[in-house]
Design a protein around this motif. Structure first.
Motif, PDB file in Angstrom:
ATOM      1  N   ALA A  81       0.804  -1.216   0.000  1.00 49.78           N
ATOM      2  CA  ALA A  81       0.000   0.000   0.000  1.00 49.78           C
ATOM      3  C   ALA A  81       0.843   1.276   0.000  1.00 49.78           C
ATOM      4  N   ASP A  82       2.023   1.232   0.595  1.00 56.59           N
ATOM      5  CA  ASP A  82       2.855   2.436   0.655  1.00 56.59           C
ATOM      6  C   ASP A  82       3.265   2.863  -0.750  1.00 56.59           C
ATOM      7  N   ASP A  83       3.420   4.154  -0.925  1.00 54.56           N
ATOM      8  CA  ASP A  83       3.681   4.698  -2.258  1.00 54.56           C
ATOM      9  C   ASP A  83       5.110   5.240  -2.381  1.00 54.56           C
ATOM     10  N   THR A  84       6.083   4.434  -2.011  1.00 48.66           N
ATOM     11  CA  THR A  84       7.479   4.826  -2.210  1.00 48.66           C
ATOM     12  C   THR A  84       7.957   4.193  -3.514  1.00 48.66           C
ATOM     13  N   ASP A  85       9.026   4.729  -4.087  1.00 49.20           N
ATOM     14  CA  ASP A  85       9.555   4.181  -5.336  1.00 49.20           C
ATOM     15  C   ASP A  85       9.896   2.700  -5.187  1.00 49.20           C
ATOM     16  N   GLU A  86      10.512   2.350  -4.076  1.00 48.86           N
ATOM     17  CA  GLU A  86      10.916   0.966  -3.852  1.00 48.86           C
ATOM     18  C   GLU A  86       9.708   0.038  -3.783  1.00 48.86           C
ATOM     19  N   LEU A  87       8.652   0.449  -3.060  1.00 42.37           N
ATOM     20  CA  LEU A  87       7.469  -0.402  -2.943  1.00 42.37           C
ATOM     21  C   LEU A  87       6.645  -0.417  -4.228  1.00 42.37           C
ATOM     22  N   ARG A  88       6.637   0.670  -4.987  1.00 40.38           N
ATOM     23  CA  ARG A  88       5.960   0.668  -6.291  1.00 40.38           C
ATOM     24  C   ARG A  88       6.621  -0.348  -7.209  1.00 40.38           C
ATOM     25  N   GLN A  89       7.940  -0.406  -7.176  1.00 36.93           N
ATOM     26  CA  GLN A  89       8.669  -1.366  -8.008  1.00 36.93           C
ATOM     27  C   GLN A  89       8.394  -2.802  -7.531  1.00 36.93           C
ATOM     28  N   ALA A  90       8.385  -3.013  -6.233  1.00 36.84           N
ATOM     29  CA  ALA A  90       8.091  -4.343  -5.686  1.00 36.84           C
ATOM     30  C   ALA A  90       6.664  -4.762  -6.027  1.00 36.84           C
ATOM     31  N   THR A  91       5.723  -3.821  -5.977  1.00 35.94           N
ATOM     32  CA  THR A  91       4.330  -4.108  -6.330  1.00 35.94           C
ATOM     33  C   THR A  91       4.227  -4.515  -7.797  1.00 35.94           C
ATOM     34  N   ALA A  92       4.918  -3.785  -8.665  1.00 36.64           N
ATOM     35  CA  ALA A  92       4.900  -4.096 -10.097  1.00 36.64           C
ATOM     36  C   ALA A  92       5.480  -5.488 -10.348  1.00 36.64           C
ATOM     37  N   GLU A  93       6.570  -5.814  -9.675  1.00 38.77           N
ATOM     38  CA  GLU A  93       7.193  -7.130  -9.829  1.00 38.77           C
ATOM     39  C   GLU A  93       6.260  -8.229  -9.337  1.00 38.77           C
ATOM     40  N   PHE A  94       5.650  -8.013  -8.179  1.00 40.03           N
ATOM     41  CA  PHE A  94       4.722  -9.002  -7.627  1.00 40.03           C
ATOM     42  C   PHE A  94       3.568  -9.234  -8.595  1.00 40.03           C
ATOM     43  N   ARG A  95       2.989  -8.150  -9.107  1.00 39.30           N
ATOM     44  CA  ARG A  95       1.871  -8.254 -10.047  1.00 39.30           C
ATOM     45  C   ARG A  95       2.297  -9.009 -11.304  1.00 39.30           C
ATOM     46  N   ARG A  96       3.477  -8.694 -11.795  1.00 36.41           N
ATOM     47  CA  ARG A  96       3.972  -9.284 -13.040  1.00 36.41           C
ATOM     48  C   ARG A  96       4.071 -10.808 -12.926  1.00 36.41           C
ATOM     49  N   PHE A  97       4.436 -11.300 -11.748  1.00 40.31           N
ATOM     50  CA  PHE A  97       4.630 -12.734 -11.585  1.00 40.31           C
ATOM     51  C   PHE A  97       3.438 -13.471 -10.980  1.00 40.31           C
ATOM     52  N   THR A  98       2.392 -12.762 -10.572  1.00 38.07           N
ATOM     53  CA  THR A  98       1.259 -13.447  -9.935  1.00 38.07           C
ATOM     54  C   THR A  98      -0.092 -13.215 -10.611  1.00 38.07           C
ATOM     55  N   GLU A  99      -0.268 -12.112 -11.312  1.00 35.07           N
ATOM     56  CA  GLU A  99      -1.610 -11.775 -11.780  1.00 35.07           C
ATOM     57  C   GLU A  99      -2.178 -12.787 -12.767  1.00 35.07           C
ATOM     58  N   ASN A 100      -1.370 -13.301 -13.694  1.00 30.57           N
ATOM     59  CA  ASN A 100      -1.911 -14.276 -14.657  1.00 30.57           C
ATOM     60  C   ASN A 100      -2.459 -15.506 -13.952  1.00 30.57           C
ATOM     61  N   ASP A 101      -1.714 -16.022 -12.971  1.00 28.27           N
ATOM     62  CA  ASP A 101      -2.192 -17.198 -12.232  1.00 28.27           C
ATOM     63  C   ASP A 101      -3.453 -16.875 -11.438  1.00 28.27           C
ATOM     64  N   LEU A 102      -3.497 -15.698 -10.855  1.00 29.58           N
ATOM     65  CA  LEU A 102      -4.677 -15.293 -10.092  1.00 29.58           C
ATOM     66  C   LEU A 102      -5.889 -15.145 -11.013  1.00 29.58           C
ATOM     67  N   ARG A 103      -5.690 -14.568 -12.187  1.00 32.35           N
ATOM     68  CA  ARG A 103      -6.783 -14.459 -13.162  1.00 32.35           C
ATOM     69  C   ARG A 103      -7.300 -15.840 -13.541  1.00 32.35           C
ATOM     70  N   THR A 104      -6.380 -16.751 -13.795  1.00 36.39           N
ATOM     71  CA  THR A 104      -6.768 -18.111 -14.176  1.00 36.39           C
ATOM     72  C   THR A 104      -7.590 -18.760 -13.070  1.00 36.39           C
ATOM     73  N   ARG A 105      -7.140 -18.638 -11.821  1.00 37.58           N
ATOM     74  CA  ARG A 105      -7.879 -19.248 -10.716  1.00 37.58           C
ATOM     75  C   ARG A 105      -9.267 -18.633 -10.576  1.00 37.58           C
ATOM     76  N   LYS A 106      -9.360 -17.324 -10.685  1.00 39.22           N
ATOM     77  CA  LYS A 106     -10.661 -16.656 -10.542  1.00 39.22           C
ATOM     78  C   LYS A 106     -11.600 -17.045 -11.681  1.00 39.22           C
ATOM     79  N   ARG A 107     -11.060 -17.146 -12.900  1.00 42.35           N
ATOM     80  CA  ARG A 107     -11.874 -17.595 -14.041  1.00 42.35           C
ATOM     81  C   ARG A 107     -12.324 -19.043 -13.831  1.00 42.35           C
ATOM     82  N   ASP A 108     -11.397 -19.893 -13.365  1.00 40.69           N
ATOM     83  CA  ASP A 108     -11.737 -21.301 -13.124  1.00 40.69           C
ATOM     84  C   ASP A 108     -12.824 -21.434 -12.060  1.00 40.69           C
ATOM     85  N   ASP A 109     -12.757 -20.625 -11.003  1.00 46.08           N
ATOM     86  CA  ASP A 109     -13.785 -20.655  -9.960  1.00 46.08           C
ATOM     87  C   ASP A 109     -15.148 -20.271 -10.537  1.00 46.08           C
ATOM     88  N   ALA A 110     -15.179 -19.194 -11.307  1.00 48.54           N
ATOM     89  CA  ALA A 110     -16.451 -18.753 -11.912  1.00 48.54           C
ATOM     90  C   ALA A 110     -16.958 -19.792 -12.910  1.00 48.54           C
TER      91      ALA A 110
END
Length: 194
Positions: free
Chosen positions: A75-104
């Protein structure tokens, strides 16, 4: 049992639904799948190993409902955490989308089976296996998050105000769905607890 899940001997859950409830739940689940979309998935003919390590988006979704379903990791808006958030999203969002689609999709499949089994009977008992029950729990949660975001619900006090909307308020049908899904979700959670 009407409107509330009950435990099955195999650890699954069952709920009585009429034709209208089946239709509403199916419609909402299909709309959720359309909202989630495919994401940044690799092509079908892509190398399976490369697909396993495919990177997703690094920017949050612009749609507030999608952003609620795929929130920032930090949630914090520092440059370091924005970069960490982007990295986390880059490596997790596709799998999360797949799981949410599979659940629906699991929700839609079980509702289609229930609709076929009860055709012309006005509804019936929907029986879910333990795995289907967990998928339903995820889908119900995602539906509530999406509808709650559209209704701009941010805390319990605003949720309480939804009960007092006049019948002619254009949000009333969405509010009724939101509250009903909450009841279903709560009863399913209670059913799945040991």
């Amino acid at each position: 049992m009407a409107g509330r899940f009950e435990t099955l001997p195999d650890g699954g859950a069952a709920v009585a639904l009429d034709e209208v409830e089946i239709s509403i739940l199916r419609s909402l689940a299909v709309q959720l799948m359309e909202l989630i979309g495919p994401g940044d998935e690799p092509a079908e003919d892509a190398d399976p190993l490369a697909a396993l390590f495919a990177e997703g988006p690094s920017e949050p979704p612009a749609d507030p409902a999608l952003h609620r379903l795929f929130p920032d990791a930090y949630a914090d808006d520092t440059d370091e955490l924005r970069q960490a958030t982007a990295e986390f999203r880059r490596f997790t969002e596709n799998d999360l989308r797949t799981r949410k689609r599979d659940d629906a999709h699991a929700m839609v499949r079980s509702l289609d089976l229930a609709a076929g089994d009860t055709a012309g009977e006005g509804g019936g008992i929907l029986k879910l296996s333990p795995d289907e029950s967990r998928a339903w729990l995820g889908a119900l949660n995602d539906l509530r998050l999406t509808i709650g975001t559209r209704l701009e619900v941010t805390d319990d006090e605003e949720s309480e105000q939804l009960y007092r909307l006049p019948d002619d308020d254009e949000r009333k049908p969405m509010v009724m769905a939101y509250l009903w899904l909450g009841t279903l979700q709560e009863s399913l959670v209670e059913t799945l607890m040991p």
